[in-house]
Scaffold this motif. Structure first.
Motif, PDB file in Angstrom:
ATOM      1  N   ALA A  44       0.850  -1.189   0.000  1.00  0.00           N
ATOM      2  CA  ALA A  44       0.000   0.000   0.000  1.00  0.00           C
ATOM      3  C   ALA A  44       0.881   1.234   0.000  1.00  0.00           C
ATOM      4  O   ALA A  44       1.636   1.474   0.940  1.00  0.00           O
ATOM      5  N   GLU A  45       0.767   2.019  -1.077  1.00  0.00           N
ATOM      6  CA  GLU A  45       1.601   3.213  -1.239  1.00  0.00           C
ATOM      7  C   GLU A  45       0.761   4.446  -0.905  1.00  0.00           C
ATOM      8  O   GLU A  45      -0.285   4.658  -1.519  1.00  0.00           O
ATOM      9  N   PRO A  46       1.151   5.246   0.089  1.00  0.00           N
ATOM     10  CA  PRO A  46       0.369   6.435   0.431  1.00  0.00           C
ATOM     11  C   PRO A  46       0.342   7.408  -0.752  1.00  0.00           C
ATOM     12  O   PRO A  46       1.400   7.801  -1.248  1.00  0.00           O
ATOM     13  N   ILE A  47      -0.850   7.772  -1.215  1.00  0.00           N
ATOM     14  CA  ILE A  47      -0.967   8.663  -2.379  1.00  0.00           C
ATOM     15  C   ILE A  47      -0.489  10.067  -2.019  1.00  0.00           C
ATOM     16  O   ILE A  47       0.098  10.766  -2.834  1.00  0.00           O
ATOM     17  N   ASP A  48      -0.718  10.476  -0.788  1.00  0.00           N
ATOM     18  CA  ASP A  48      -0.306  11.815  -0.377  1.00  0.00           C
ATOM     19  C   ASP A  48       1.152  11.861   0.071  1.00  0.00           C
ATOM     20  O   ASP A  48       1.622  12.892   0.545  1.00  0.00           O
ATOM     21  N   GLY A  49       1.847  10.761  -0.075  1.00  0.00           N
ATOM     22  CA  GLY A  49       3.262  10.710   0.275  1.00  0.00           C
ATOM     23  C   GLY A  49       3.474  10.509   1.757  1.00  0.00           C
ATOM     24  O   GLY A  49       2.680  10.961   2.572  1.00  0.00           O
ATOM     25  N   SER A  50       4.502   9.777   2.096  1.00  0.00           N
ATOM     26  CA  SER A  50       4.868   9.622   3.498  1.00  0.00           C
ATOM     27  C   SER A  50       6.290   9.116   3.532  1.00  0.00           C
ATOM     28  O   SER A  50       6.819   8.669   2.528  1.00  0.00           O
ATOM     29  N   VAL A 134      13.710 -12.712  -6.689  1.00  0.00           N
ATOM     30  CA  VAL A 134      13.282 -11.358  -7.031  1.00  0.00           C
ATOM     31  C   VAL A 134      13.338 -10.491  -5.779  1.00  0.00           C
ATOM     32  O   VAL A 134      12.863 -10.905  -4.715  1.00  0.00           O
ATOM     33  N   VAL A 135      13.945  -9.309  -5.909  1.00  0.00           N
ATOM     34  CA  VAL A 135      13.886  -8.301  -4.852  1.00  0.00           C
ATOM     35  C   VAL A 135      12.949  -7.197  -5.341  1.00  0.00           C
ATOM     36  O   VAL A 135      13.152  -6.630  -6.419  1.00  0.00           O
ATOM     37  N   LEU A 136      11.910  -6.926  -4.565  1.00  0.00           N
ATOM     38  CA  LEU A 136      10.978  -5.841  -4.887  1.00  0.00           C
ATOM     39  C   LEU A 136      11.325  -4.659  -3.997  1.00  0.00           C
ATOM     40  O   LEU A 136      11.107  -4.723  -2.784  1.00  0.00           O
ATOM     41  N   VAL A 137      11.887  -3.615  -4.582  1.00  0.00           N
ATOM     42  CA  VAL A 137      12.188  -2.407  -3.794  1.00  0.00           C
ATOM     43  C   VAL A 137      10.971  -1.497  -3.923  1.00  0.00           C
ATOM     44  O   VAL A 137      10.658  -1.004  -5.015  1.00  0.00           O
ATOM     45  N   LEU A 138      10.284  -1.300  -2.800  1.00  0.00           N
ATOM     46  CA  LEU A 138       8.956  -0.667  -2.824  1.00  0.00           C
ATOM     47  C   LEU A 138       9.005   0.786  -2.357  1.00  0.00           C
ATOM     48  O   LEU A 138       9.826   1.150  -1.506  1.00  0.00           O
ATOM     49  N   PRO A 139       8.082   1.615  -2.877  1.00  0.00           N
ATOM     50  CA  PRO A 139       8.016   3.019  -2.455  1.00  0.00           C
ATOM     51  C   PRO A 139       7.226   3.192  -1.162  1.00  0.00           C
ATOM     52  O   PRO A 139       6.601   4.223  -0.944  1.00  0.00           O
ATOM     53  N   THR A 140       7.210   2.164  -0.308  1.00  0.00           N
ATOM     54  CA  THR A 140       6.401   2.200   0.901  1.00  0.00           C
ATOM     55  C   THR A 140       6.937   1.208   1.933  1.00  0.00           C
ATOM     56  O   THR A 140       7.648   0.259   1.578  1.00  0.00           O
ATOM     57  N   SER A 141       6.594   1.444   3.181  1.00  0.00           N
ATOM     58  CA  SER A 141       6.946   0.497   4.240  1.00  0.00           C
ATOM     59  C   SER A 141       5.792  -0.452   4.543  1.00  0.00           C
ATOM     60  O   SER A 141       5.917  -1.327   5.399  1.00  0.00           O
ATOM     61  N   TYR A 142       4.648  -0.254   3.853  1.00  0.00           N
ATOM     62  CA  TYR A 142       3.468  -1.072   4.149  1.00  0.00           C
ATOM     63  C   TYR A 142       3.322  -2.168   3.111  1.00  0.00           C
ATOM     64  O   TYR A 142       2.906  -1.911   1.976  1.00  0.00           O
ATOM     65  N   PHE A 143       3.678  -3.380   3.477  1.00  0.00           N
ATOM     66  CA  PHE A 143       3.542  -4.499   2.544  1.00  0.00           C
ATOM     67  C   PHE A 143       3.393  -5.790   3.322  1.00  0.00           C
ATOM     68  O   PHE A 143       3.725  -5.880   4.511  1.00  0.00           O
ATOM     69  N   THR A 144       2.898  -6.811   2.638  1.00  0.00           N
ATOM     70  CA  THR A 144       2.741  -8.126   3.257  1.00  0.00           C
ATOM     71  C   THR A 144       2.683  -9.167   2.153  1.00  0.00           C
ATOM     72  O   THR A 144       2.616  -8.823   0.960  1.00  0.00           O
ATOM     73  N   LEU A 145       2.735 -10.439   2.536  1.00  0.00           N
ATOM     74  CA  LEU A 145       2.531 -11.534   1.586  1.00  0.00           C
ATOM     75  C   LEU A 145       1.126 -12.077   1.799  1.00  0.00           C
ATOM     76  O   LEU A 145       0.612 -12.049   2.920  1.00  0.00           O
ATOM     77  N   THR A 146       0.524 -12.601   0.737  1.00  0.00           N
ATOM     78  CA  THR A 146      -0.778 -13.231   0.935  1.00  0.00           C
ATOM     79  C   THR A 146      -0.579 -14.621   1.536  1.00  0.00           C
ATOM     80  O   THR A 146       0.476 -15.234   1.392  1.00  0.00           O
ATOM     81  N   ASN A 147      -1.609 -15.115   2.200  1.00  0.00           N
ATOM     82  CA  ASN A 147      -1.575 -16.502   2.671  1.00  0.00           C
ATOM     83  C   ASN A 147      -1.933 -17.410   1.490  1.00  0.00           C
ATOM     84  O   ASN A 147      -2.292 -16.916   0.412  1.00  0.00           O
ATOM     85  N   PRO A 148      -1.809 -18.745   1.637  1.00  0.00           N
ATOM     86  CA  PRO A 148      -2.050 -19.636   0.489  1.00  0.00           C
ATOM     87  C   PRO A 148      -3.443 -19.452  -0.137  1.00  0.00           C
ATOM     88  O   PRO A 148      -3.631 -19.710  -1.324  1.00  0.00           O
ATOM     89  N   ALA A 149      -4.407 -18.996   0.635  1.00  0.00           N
ATOM     90  CA  ALA A 149      -5.753 -18.800   0.084  1.00  0.00           C
ATOM     91  C   ALA A 149      -5.905 -17.436  -0.584  1.00  0.00           C
ATOM     92  O   ALA A 149      -6.970 -17.108  -1.109  1.00  0.00           O
ATOM     93  N   ILE A 177      -7.735   3.180  -2.357  1.00  0.00           N
ATOM     94  CA  ILE A 177      -8.637   3.098  -1.203  1.00  0.00           C
ATOM     95  C   ILE A 177      -8.437   4.312  -0.297  1.00  0.00           C
ATOM     96  O   ILE A 177      -7.386   4.946  -0.317  1.00  0.00           O
ATOM     97  N   SER A 178      -9.474   4.589   0.462  1.00  0.00           N
ATOM     98  CA  SER A 178      -9.399   5.608   1.511  1.00  0.00           C
ATOM     99  C   SER A 178      -9.530   4.923   2.850  1.00  0.00           C
ATOM    100  O   SER A 178     -10.439   4.117   3.047  1.00  0.00           O
ATOM    101  N   VAL A 179      -8.616   5.217   3.751  1.00  0.00           N
ATOM    102  CA  VAL A 179      -8.648   4.608   5.076  1.00  0.00           C
ATOM    103  C   VAL A 179      -9.011   5.694   6.080  1.00  0.00           C
ATOM    104  O   VAL A 179      -8.328   6.726   6.159  1.00  0.00           O
ATOM    105  N   ALA A 180     -10.126   5.489   6.801  1.00  0.00           N
ATOM    106  CA  ALA A 180     -10.525   6.447   7.839  1.00  0.00           C
ATOM    107  C   ALA A 180     -10.538   5.721   9.177  1.00  0.00           C
ATOM    108  O   ALA A 180      -9.492   5.266   9.630  1.00  0.00           O
ATOM    109  N   ALA A 181     -11.697   5.566   9.779  1.00  0.00           N
ATOM    110  CA  ALA A 181     -11.744   4.968  11.115  1.00  0.00           C
ATOM    111  C   ALA A 181     -12.077   3.481  11.085  1.00  0.00           C
ATOM    112  O   ALA A 181     -11.554   2.709  11.884  1.00  0.00           O
TER     113      ALA A 181
END
Ligand SMILES: [Cu+2]
Length: 223
Positions: A44-50, A134-149, A177-181
């Protein structure tokens, strides 16, 4: 004293996560054979930058394979490439913008590299053609792997994000996406892997690997 320390740790970890909102979903994958073990990354890459928080990561060489075979890292991170095998290995990439060659090194040795710019690096060993990663150098610190499902979950501070799903077998797919509460369920991330074709790669000189490289007997010479 011990109790105070524990309380402090609990309070600090709560503070680091304060205000984070859960974002989750399930990636729909088409055309993936049931036998294929495919690592799928969601970021997830913050659109407003972080600020991206880099870290230290490791990709080892063991039993003539890279481990992990897919490594996502935030831009600015350093990756160690320890040789945990009994034979010599090499680590190189011809990917842009920063193709590199860490040279040939022995069992127990390690080399590292700083990955400062977002990019996808295909990593190989110049001795063993079967070693790929493969090394994925990402523009964000927010990432994860999916589970097998295909399920995934990320805790994100409120804001707008571009969420991307990536696997080696497909072009990536994104959703904004927009993340609020309240927790957010993302429903529209898909991967179409039906057109994936495995192609052999060249060695670090851009040439075919020698036929002998495919023979496991060669390892006796480098021990
Ligand atoms: Cu190798």
């Amino acid at each position: 004293m011990k109790k105070t320390l524990l309380t402090l740790i609990v309070v600090l970890s709560f503070a680091a996560n304060a205000g984070a909102v859960n974002v989750n979903g399930k990636v729909q994958v088409m055309g993936r054979p049931s036998w294929a073990k495919v690592i799928t990354v969601v970021y997830a890459e913050p659109i407003d930058g972080s600020r991206v928080q880099p870290g230290r990561f490791s990709m080892s060489q063991r039993n003539k394979t890279f481990s992990p075979t897919v490594l996502p890292v935030p831009a600015g991170s350093t990756i160690e490439f320890p040789n945990d095998d009994r034979v010599f290995h090499n680590v190189f990439s011809l990917s842009r913008p920063g193709s590199f060659d860490l040279g040939l090194y022995r069992a127990g040795a390690s080399k590292s590299r700083l990955f400062s710019t977002p990019a996808i690096y295909r990593i190989f060993c110049n001795i063993h053609p079967q070693m790929t990663a493969v090394v994925l150098v990402l523009p964000t610190s927010y990432f994860t792997l999916t589970n097998p499902a295909g399920g995934y979950s990320l805790d994100l501070p409120p804001g707008r994000y571009r969420v991307t799903v990536w696997s080696e077998r497909s072009t990536p797919s994104t959703a904004e996406i927009s993340v609020a509460a309240a927790p957010v369920a993302v429903s529209d991330l898909r991967l179409d892997e039906s057109k994936f074709v495995e192609v052999s790669h060249k060695n670090k000189f851009g040439e075919d690997y020698p036929a002998l490289a495919y023979d496991p007997m060669i390892d006796r010479k480098s021990r």
